[in-house]
Design an enzyme around this catalytic site. Structure first.
Site, PDB file in Angstrom:
ATOM      1  N   ALA A  27       0.818  -1.217   0.000  1.00 17.71           N
ATOM      2  CA  ALA A  27       0.000   0.000   0.000  1.00 17.71           C
ATOM      3  C   ALA A  27       0.853   1.270   0.000  1.00 17.71           C
ATOM      4  O   ALA A  27       0.508   2.255  -0.657  1.00 17.71           O
ATOM      5  CB  ALA A  27      -0.935   0.007   1.209  1.00 17.71           C
ATOM      6  N   GLU A  28       1.937   1.244   0.726  1.00 15.79           N
ATOM      7  CA  GLU A  28       2.755   2.454   0.894  1.00 15.79           C
ATOM      8  C   GLU A  28       3.642   2.762  -0.317  1.00 15.79           C
ATOM      9  O   GLU A  28       3.744   3.905  -0.721  1.00 15.79           O
ATOM     10  CB  GLU A  28       3.620   2.358   2.151  1.00 15.79           C
ATOM     11  CG  GLU A  28       2.840   2.415   3.445  1.00 15.79           C
ATOM     12  CD  GLU A  28       2.206   3.763   3.716  1.00 15.79           C
ATOM     13  OE1 GLU A  28       2.599   4.781   3.108  1.00 15.79           O
ATOM     14  OE2 GLU A  28       1.294   3.817   4.552  1.00 15.79           O
ATOM     15  N   SER A  29       4.315   1.754  -0.850  1.00 16.15           N
ATOM     16  CA  SER A  29       5.285   2.025  -1.916  1.00 16.15           C
ATOM     17  C   SER A  29       5.142   1.103  -3.119  1.00 16.15           C
ATOM     18  O   SER A  29       6.036   1.075  -3.968  1.00 16.15           O
ATOM     19  CB  SER A  29       6.711   1.932  -1.374  1.00 16.15           C
ATOM     20  OG  SER A  29       7.058   0.581  -1.109  1.00 16.15           O
TER      21      SER A  29
END
Length: 140
Positions: A26-28
């Site tokens: 989700a983040e990167s």
């Protein structure tokens, strides 16, 4: 390598299985997008002050970044008594925002983040149905 690292960190820090991989995605995008427009950096998108707080000197190093994220989630788990949706909201939106406003007033971005990460973990939501129990004002 990442799955083994994440599994070891989740076990060491008492985190739900699959949390780190799902947050990493989700983040990167699992390391594909290492900078955000607001200044977050690295695999787990740490803001500079938070990176410093968790001893993260190289956010682009997966082991360092994952270890810092595991430590952060362990701290959040203690603060929110293991409530995974709250851990995710605090990580995404910030502890202060969550504490001041409550989970039911989380912005759409944070609600979507909780749903996305939880779904990638197999729907783990601390026993709560995402739409009706967690966010009662959302329609199914």
């Amino acid at each position: 390598m990442a799955n083994e690292l994440f599994s070891q960190l989740e076990s060491k820090f008492g985190l739900p299985s699959g949390l780190l991989d799902s947050v990493w995605a989700a983040e990167s995008g699992r390391g594909q997008n290492m900078r955000s427009p607001v200044g977050a950096m690295g695999h787990f998108q740490f803001m500079p002050a938070t990176a410093k707080e968790y001893g993260l000197s190289n956010p682009s190093d997966l082991t360092q970044s994952a270890t810092a994220a595991a430590r952060k989630f362990a701290d959040l788990s203690r603060a929110y008594k293991g409530d995974t949706p709250k851990l995710l909201a605090a990580y995404n939106w910030g502890n202060g925002n969550l504490d001041r406003n409550g989970l039911d007033r989380a912005p759409a971005e944070t609600r979507n983040y909780i749903k996305k990460v939880s779904a990638n973990m197999g729907g783990f939501t601390a026993g709560r149905e995402l739409s009706s129990d967690l966010f009662p004002d959302e329609k199914k």
